[in-house]
Motif scaffolding. Structure first.
Motif, PDB file in Angstrom:
ATOM      1  N   PHE A 244      39.470  46.653  29.638  1.00 45.16           N
ATOM      2  CA  PHE A 244      38.588  46.993  30.752  1.00 45.16           C
ATOM      3  C   PHE A 244      37.183  47.312  30.261  1.00 45.16           C
ATOM      4  O   PHE A 244      36.196  46.889  30.856  1.00 45.16           O
ATOM      5  CB  PHE A 244      39.141  48.186  31.538  1.00 45.16           C
TER       6      PHE A 244
ATOM      7  N   VAL B  31      38.615  41.441  33.765  1.00 46.42           N
ATOM      8  CA  VAL B  31      39.612  41.327  32.699  1.00 46.42           C
ATOM      9  C   VAL B  31      40.265  39.945  32.690  1.00 46.42           C
ATOM     10  O   VAL B  31      40.427  39.331  31.634  1.00 46.42           O
ATOM     11  CB  VAL B  31      40.696  42.424  32.851  1.00 46.42           C
ATOM     12  N   ASP B  32      40.596  39.448  33.871  1.00 53.30           N
ATOM     13  CA  ASP B  32      41.285  38.152  33.947  1.00 53.30           C
ATOM     14  C   ASP B  32      40.351  36.980  33.667  1.00 53.30           C
ATOM     15  O   ASP B  32      40.812  35.853  33.504  1.00 53.30           O
ATOM     16  CB  ASP B  32      41.960  37.986  35.315  1.00 53.30           C
TER      17      ASP B  32
ATOM     18  N   TRP C 153      45.168  34.500  30.386  1.00 56.95           N
ATOM     19  CA  TRP C 153      46.607  34.644  30.281  1.00 56.95           C
ATOM     20  C   TRP C 153      47.342  33.503  30.973  1.00 56.95           C
ATOM     21  O   TRP C 153      48.325  33.001  30.496  1.00 56.95           O
ATOM     22  CB  TRP C 153      47.017  35.978  30.908  1.00 56.95           C
TER      23      TRP C 153
ATOM     24  N   ASP D  54      50.957  39.472  37.723  1.00 57.46           N
ATOM     25  CA  ASP D  54      51.477  38.163  38.105  1.00 57.46           C
ATOM     26  C   ASP D  54      52.644  38.309  39.074  1.00 57.46           C
ATOM     27  O   ASP D  54      52.641  37.743  40.171  1.00 57.46           O
ATOM     28  CB  ASP D  54      51.919  37.428  36.839  1.00 57.46           C
TER      29      ASP D  54
ATOM     30  N   ARG E  52      45.490  40.761  40.927  1.00 60.00           N
ATOM     31  CA  ARG E  52      44.819  40.639  39.651  1.00 60.00           C
ATOM     32  C   ARG E  52      44.974  41.953  38.891  1.00 60.00           C
ATOM     33  O   ARG E  52      45.205  43.010  39.501  1.00 60.00           O
ATOM     34  CB  ARG E  52      43.316  40.358  39.841  1.00 60.00           C
ATOM     35  N   VAL E  53      44.797  41.891  37.591  1.00 56.55           N
ATOM     36  CA  VAL E  53      44.906  43.090  36.763  1.00 56.55           C
ATOM     37  C   VAL E  53      43.966  44.186  37.263  1.00 56.55           C
ATOM     38  O   VAL E  53      44.363  45.349  37.369  1.00 56.55           O
ATOM     39  CB  VAL E  53      44.587  42.756  35.284  1.00 56.55           C
ATOM     40  N   ASP E  54      42.739  43.807  37.611  1.00 55.59           N
ATOM     41  CA  ASP E  54      41.770  44.807  38.048  1.00 55.59           C
ATOM     42  C   ASP E  54      42.059  45.346  39.453  1.00 55.59           C
ATOM     43  O   ASP E  54      41.443  46.318  39.874  1.00 55.59           O
ATOM     44  CB  ASP E  54      40.345  44.241  37.974  1.00 55.59           C
TER      45      ASP E  54
END
Lengths: 67, 67
Positions: free
Chosen positions: A46, A56-57, A62, B50, B55-57
């Motif tokens: 982050f 991040v993505d 990934w 996923d 999303r991760v954020d």
DNA sequence: CTGAAATGTAAAGAACGTTTGACATAAAAT
DNA sequence: ATTTTATGTCAAACGTTCTTTACATTTCAG
């Protein structure tokens, strides 16, 4: 995991040492991550995304060829 | 770091054990992360995002009250 | 060409992430 | 009320992330 730290960092004319300072880690840590020695912690991911102005993505790829 | 795993997981009617299986970790790991014992690795963060469709954020809230 | 800045790399150890196995309580179903 | 499913938690062990120190190589400005 693939990442675009190196190219993004160069676009912003930052050295590994400068990026390290801005993210609160050592130069060796940045170097290791750029060279795929290991993945950063989530917190560092982050911070890197924050400093480099990406999500991040976007900074860590990934989805394709994932991990 | 704050996250919205618990609420998102419940919305999708998944148990901690089911989410664990889908992400390839143990039930205890999911439990610990939901209860803020520690942050997941970056890889696991991506797997969780996923499976949960975020999303991760979006799943991990770093920006406000960051880490 | 010379020197300084940037990068690569390595070993030892501290701190963190995850597993395994186990037990205890809570919640839901029958 | 009893059983089953879900959740909380703990300790030991192990692998990963990061630091520190140190040195070697590459890149670049002068």
């Amino acid at each position: 995991m693939q990442n675009v730290i190196n190219s993004t960092r160069k676009q912003q004319k930052l050295s590994q040492a400068e990026l390290a300072t801005k993210t609160g880690v050592t130069r060796q840590t940045i170097n290791a991550i750029e060279n795929d020695k290991y993945d950063p912690s989530l917190d560092l991911a982050f911070k890197l995304a924050d400093v480099l102005g990406l999500r991040v993505d976007q900074l860590f790829l990934w989805g394709d060829r994932h991990d």
